[in-house]
Write an enzyme that holds these catalytic residues in place. Structure first.
Site, PDB file in Angstrom:
ATOM      1  N   VAL A  17     -72.499   7.838  36.945  1.00 39.47           N
ATOM      2  CA  VAL A  17     -72.943   7.462  35.602  1.00 39.47           C
ATOM      3  C   VAL A  17     -72.803   5.946  35.461  1.00 39.47           C
ATOM      4  O   VAL A  17     -71.748   5.379  35.771  1.00 39.47           O
ATOM      5  CB  VAL A  17     -72.113   8.179  34.511  1.00 39.47           C
ATOM      6  CG1 VAL A  17     -72.552   7.728  33.118  1.00 39.47           C
ATOM      7  CG2 VAL A  17     -72.236   9.696  34.644  1.00 39.47           C
ATOM      8  N   ARG A  54     -69.685   8.770  27.210  1.00 39.81           N
ATOM      9  CA  ARG A  54     -70.644   9.203  26.189  1.00 39.81           C
ATOM     10  C   ARG A  54     -71.070  10.650  26.423  1.00 39.81           C
ATOM     11  O   ARG A  54     -71.987  11.127  25.759  1.00 39.81           O
ATOM     12  CB  ARG A  54     -71.894   8.328  26.215  1.00 39.81           C
ATOM     13  CG  ARG A  54     -71.660   6.891  25.850  1.00 39.81           C
ATOM     14  CD  ARG A  54     -72.988   6.198  25.725  1.00 39.81           C
ATOM     15  NE  ARG A  54     -72.875   4.776  25.598  1.00 39.81           N
ATOM     16  CZ  ARG A  54     -73.895   3.991  25.316  1.00 39.81           C
ATOM     17  NH1 ARG A  54     -75.092   4.481  25.136  1.00 39.81           N
ATOM     18  NH2 ARG A  54     -73.718   2.691  25.233  1.00 39.81           N
ATOM     19  N   GLY A  55     -70.470  11.314  27.382  1.00 42.55           N
ATOM     20  CA  GLY A  55     -70.805  12.710  27.653  1.00 42.55           C
ATOM     21  C   GLY A  55     -71.850  12.922  28.726  1.00 42.55           C
ATOM     22  O   GLY A  55     -72.230  14.054  29.003  1.00 42.55           O
ATOM     23  N   GLY A  91     -71.604  12.363  32.030  1.00 39.02           N
ATOM     24  CA  GLY A  91     -70.998  13.047  33.167  1.00 39.02           C
ATOM     25  C   GLY A  91     -70.810  14.528  32.897  1.00 39.02           C
ATOM     26  O   GLY A  91     -71.061  15.368  33.769  1.00 39.02           O
ATOM     27  N   ARG A  92     -70.401  14.857  31.693  1.00 34.29           N
ATOM     28  CA  ARG A  92     -70.219  16.268  31.305  1.00 34.29           C
ATOM     29  C   ARG A  92     -71.556  16.997  31.336  1.00 34.29           C
ATOM     30  O   ARG A  92     -71.650  18.126  31.831  1.00 34.29           O
ATOM     31  CB  ARG A  92     -69.585  16.343  29.914  1.00 34.29           C
ATOM     32  CG  ARG A  92     -69.471  17.730  29.325  1.00 34.29           C
ATOM     33  CD  ARG A  92     -68.487  18.574  30.112  1.00 34.29           C
ATOM     34  NE  ARG A  92     -68.462  19.944  29.673  1.00 34.29           N
ATOM     35  CZ  ARG A  92     -67.410  20.511  29.106  1.00 34.29           C
ATOM     36  NH1 ARG A  92     -66.300  19.839  28.911  1.00 34.29           N
ATOM     37  NH2 ARG A  92     -67.476  21.774  28.747  1.00 34.29           N
ATOM     38  N   GLU A 110     -65.030  17.005  45.761  1.00 31.67           N
ATOM     39  CA  GLU A 110     -63.961  16.102  46.152  1.00 31.67           C
ATOM     40  C   GLU A 110     -64.068  14.868  45.284  1.00 31.67           C
ATOM     41  O   GLU A 110     -65.168  14.385  45.013  1.00 31.67           O
ATOM     42  CB  GLU A 110     -64.067  15.761  47.635  1.00 31.67           C
ATOM     43  CG  GLU A 110     -63.765  16.975  48.487  1.00 31.67           C
ATOM     44  CD  GLU A 110     -64.005  16.779  49.965  1.00 31.67           C
ATOM     45  OE1 GLU A 110     -64.736  15.838  50.335  1.00 31.67           O
ATOM     46  OE2 GLU A 110     -63.458  17.565  50.736  1.00 31.67           O
ATOM     47  N   TYR A 153     -63.217  17.230  35.329  1.00 27.76           N
ATOM     48  CA  TYR A 153     -63.307  18.427  36.171  1.00 27.76           C
ATOM     49  C   TYR A 153     -62.274  19.474  35.757  1.00 27.76           C
ATOM     50  O   TYR A 153     -62.583  20.661  35.691  1.00 27.76           O
ATOM     51  CB  TYR A 153     -63.159  18.057  37.646  1.00 27.76           C
ATOM     52  CG  TYR A 153     -64.193  17.065  38.128  1.00 27.76           C
ATOM     53  CD1 TYR A 153     -65.505  17.095  37.652  1.00 27.76           C
ATOM     54  CD2 TYR A 153     -63.862  16.078  39.037  1.00 27.76           C
ATOM     55  CE1 TYR A 153     -66.453  16.169  38.082  1.00 27.76           C
ATOM     56  CE2 TYR A 153     -64.809  15.149  39.484  1.00 27.76           C
ATOM     57  CZ  TYR A 153     -66.092  15.207  38.992  1.00 27.76           C
ATOM     58  OH  TYR A 153     -67.027  14.296  39.427  1.00 27.76           O
TER      59      TYR A 153
END
Length: 181
Positions: free
Chosen positions: A97, A104-105, A107-108, A129, A141
Site C-alpha cells: 500500500v 486508511r483501510g 490493506g484491510r 510471511e 493479520y
C-alpha cells in the site's frame, strides 16, 4: 472479478500489465532492494494459480471513461496484492500500500479480497510471511484471525531479517465461523 468499493472511494480490480510500472514503483518504495523486477512481475502474473488485484481511487474509473480511444491512462494504483493457490492452501504472495494511503483501510480491503478469493477456491487455509518488525501488518493479520506459526530465518535478503509465518484456517478445526450473507 467484480469491482469492490471501499467507503472512502477505493476500488479493487484485477491487476493489468498497464499497472506494472506503478506496482514496481511501489515495490521499490516499500521493499527497497528486494523489490520485484518487471520480468519477475510478468512471470508471476502468468504463473498457474496466481490472482492479483490493485486498489485505485474511485475517480480513476471515471477518468478511464474520458480517456481518448486507444490511449491508456497511467495506473493510479495505491495498493496491490497477490495470491497463489496450490490446490489446497493459498499463499499471500504480496501486499503493498502506497505510504500516503496507509492507515486508511486499503490493506484491510486487499486482505479481505484475498481471503474471499481463498474461500471461493475452497482453500483450507491462507498462509503468509511478514517481517517480524512490521508491527502494523502483523496487527492487521492478527485482527483478521491469522495465527503466528513460527519464525522463518533469513527470509528477507540481503537484510537477513526474520519473518513470521502466519496462517488463517478456513476449514476444519480452528477455522472461524462463517457469517451468513
Amino acid at each position: 472479478m467484480a469491482t469492490l468499493t471501499w467507503a472512502a472511494g477505493v476500488r479493487l480490480r484485477a491487476l493489468r500489465s498497464s499497472d506494472f510500472d506503478r506496482v514496481l514503483e511501489l515495490e521499490r518504495i516499500l521493499f527497497g532492494g528486494g523489490a520485484w523486477t518487471y520480468g519477475m512481475l510478468a512471470e508471476e502474473l502468468a504463473a498457474w494459480g496466481r490472482w492479483y488485484v490493485v486498489a485505485e481511487p474511485a475517480e480513476t474509473q471515471a477518468a478511464v471513461g474520458r480517456a481518448l480511444p486507444g490511449r491508456a491512462l497511467p495506473s493510479r494504483a495505491v495498493g496491490y496484492a497477490g495470491l497463489w493457490f496450490d490446490g489446497d492452501v493459498t499463499q499471500v504472495m504480496t501486499v503493498g500500500v502506497d505510504p500516503a494511503w496507509q492507515r486508511r483501510g486499503v490493506g484491510r480491503l486487499l486482505m479481505d479480497s484475498l481471503i474471499a478469493r481463498s474461500r471461493a477456491l475452497k482453500a483450507s487455509a491462507v498462509l503468509l510471511e511478514v517481517r517480524v518488525d512490521n508491527d502494523p501488518a502483523i496487527r492487521l493479520y492478527e485482527d483478521l484471525g491469522f495465527e503466528r506459526l513460527g519464525i522463518r530465518k533469513r527470509y528477507y535478503q540481503p537484510e537477513n531479517k526474520d519473518a513470521w509465518t502466519m496462517r488463517l484456517m478456513l476449514t476444519g478445526p480452528g477455522a472461524p465461523a462463517q457469517e451468513d450473507a
